[in-house]
Design a protein around this motif. Sequence first.
Motif, short mmCIF file in Angstrom:
data_model
loop_
_atom_site.label_atom_id
_atom_site.label_comp_id
_atom_site.label_asym_id
_atom_site.label_seq_id
_atom_site.Cartn_x
_atom_site.Cartn_y
_atom_site.Cartn_z
N ALA A 171 -5.23 5.59 -11.91
CA ALA A 171 -5.12 5.15 -13.38
C ALA A 171 -3.70 4.89 -13.68
N LYS A 172 -2.34 5.22 -12.90
CA LYS A 172 -1.31 5.02 -12.99
C LYS A 172 -1.17 3.80 -12.29
N GLU A 173 -1.79 3.28 -11.31
CA GLU A 173 -1.68 2.06 -10.85
C GLU A 173 -2.44 1.00 -11.82
N ALA A 174 -3.39 1.27 -12.33
CA ALA A 174 -3.97 0.40 -13.37
C ALA A 174 -2.86 0.48 -14.56
N ALA A 175 -2.25 1.24 -15.31
CA ALA A 175 -1.10 1.11 -16.18
C ALA A 175 -0.13 0.09 -15.47
N ASP A 176 0.25 0.31 -14.25
CA ASP A 176 1.33 -0.63 -13.73
C ASP A 176 0.94 -2.02 -13.78
N TYR A 177 -0.28 -2.11 -13.42
CA TYR A 177 -0.98 -3.54 -13.37
C TYR A 177 -0.81 -4.08 -14.57
N LEU A 178 -1.16 -3.37 -15.86
CA LEU A 178 -1.27 -4.07 -17.05
C LEU A 178 -0.03 -4.12 -17.68
N GLY A 179 0.89 -3.33 -17.19
CA GLY A 179 2.38 -3.45 -17.56
C GLY A 179 2.45 -2.54 -18.95
N LEU A 180 1.60 -1.42 -18.68
CA LEU A 180 1.62 -0.35 -20.03
C LEU A 180 2.13 0.70 -19.55
N GLU A 181 2.80 1.65 -20.61
CA GLU A 181 2.95 3.11 -20.44
C GLU A 181 1.71 3.76 -20.04
N TYR A 182 2.06 4.90 -19.15
CA TYR A 182 1.04 5.65 -18.67
C TYR A 182 0.85 7.18 -19.41
N GLU A 183 -0.35 7.66 -19.82
CA GLU A 183 -0.25 8.78 -20.50
C GLU A 183 -1.65 9.68 -19.80
N TYR A 184 -1.41 10.86 -19.35
CA TYR A 184 -2.62 11.56 -18.78
C TYR A 184 -2.92 12.54 -19.73
N ARG A 185 -4.21 12.63 -20.14
CA ARG A 185 -5.10 13.75 -21.03
C ARG A 185 -6.18 14.57 -20.12
N PHE A 186 -6.02 15.57 -19.94
CA PHE A 186 -7.40 16.15 -19.45
C PHE A 186 -8.45 16.42 -20.54
N THR A 187 -9.49 16.03 -20.49
CA THR A 187 -10.51 16.30 -21.61
C THR A 187 -11.70 17.20 -20.95
N GLY A 188 -11.99 17.17 -19.86
CA GLY A 188 -13.23 17.87 -19.40
C GLY A 188 -14.22 16.90 -19.80
N TYR A 189 -15.31 17.43 -20.26
CA TYR A 189 -16.42 16.68 -20.62
C TYR A 189 -16.59 16.57 -22.18
N GLY A 190 -15.87 17.38 -22.85
CA GLY A 190 -15.69 16.97 -24.39
C GLY A 190 -17.02 17.45 -25.25
N ASP A 191 -17.45 16.64 -26.06
CA ASP A 191 -18.64 16.70 -26.93
C ASP A 191 -19.64 16.31 -26.13
N LEU A 192 -19.70 15.86 -24.84
CA LEU A 192 -21.00 15.53 -24.21
C LEU A 192 -21.58 16.89 -23.87
N THR A 193 -20.92 17.90 -23.54
CA THR A 193 -21.31 19.21 -23.13
C THR A 193 -22.38 19.76 -24.12
N SER A 194 -21.69 19.84 -25.25
CA SER A 194 -22.40 20.35 -26.57
C SER A 194 -23.68 19.63 -26.86
N ALA A 195 -23.44 18.26 -26.92
CA ALA A 195 -24.71 17.35 -27.09
C ALA A 195 -25.47 17.69 -26.29
N LEU A 196 -25.71 17.94 -25.01
CA LEU A 196 -26.52 18.13 -23.86
C LEU A 196 -27.06 19.45 -23.87
N THR A 197 -26.17 20.55 -24.02
CA THR A 197 -26.75 21.83 -24.09
C THR A 197 -27.40 22.06 -25.59
N ARG A 198 -27.41 21.45 -26.61
CA ARG A 198 -28.10 21.43 -27.72
C ARG A 198 -29.62 20.91 -27.55
N LEU A 199 -29.83 20.48 -26.50
CA LEU A 199 -31.02 19.91 -26.26
C LEU A 199 -32.11 20.76 -25.58
#
Length: 199
Positions: A171-199
């Motif tokens: 991901a950092k290499e992708a940011a460098d390739y595009l000439g953009l600042e890099y920011e990392y955020r760990f999200t896990g699976y977010g709302d996908l988990t609750s959407a699937l477990t509700r099924l």
Amino acid sequence: MHQCAKEEKVRVIACGAIAREIIAICKANRLGHIDLQCLPAIWHAYPEKITPGVENAIAEARAEGIERIFVGYADCGTGGLLDALCAREGVQRIEGPHCYSFFAGNAAFAENDDDVTSFFLTDFLARQFAAFVIEPLGLDRHPQLKPMYFGNYRKLVYLSQLEDENLKRKAKEAADYLGLEYEYRFTGYGDLTSALTRL
């Protein structure tokens, strides 16, 4: 198709770009009733293909006698066409405008008002950056187009589902390739988990 045991099935029709995450959630939460059908991940770059593809997959599921169907796509650039299809067919989809939002958590994503100048990667896109970003945009053949596509972005934000040093590096290499600042955020699976477990 990957069937995560036996009970009354719920067919989840999803983007191939989130297949790994859906399978992981199914295993972790023992969602053996979920039957996953993935549509081509490359449609991420061609959203006009998503709604007709989902429509065909719904028809196939019903022809197999499966009535419980869930759409594992956010709007994903369909401009409301996917919502119109879901309303016609009487099926639900995961909430959110795109996978970046539901991985981050739709409520949390909506609060980040600087994200309009951010280009997002998920684990899938970090792994497949060349195939799903560089090549579809023609940057492998015409790198001079980078400023046209990315000149209005300020940073690349990597929304990570797994803590993985190799993916962070990509991901950092992708940011460098595009000439953009890099920011990392760990999200896990977010709302996908609750959407699937509700099924």
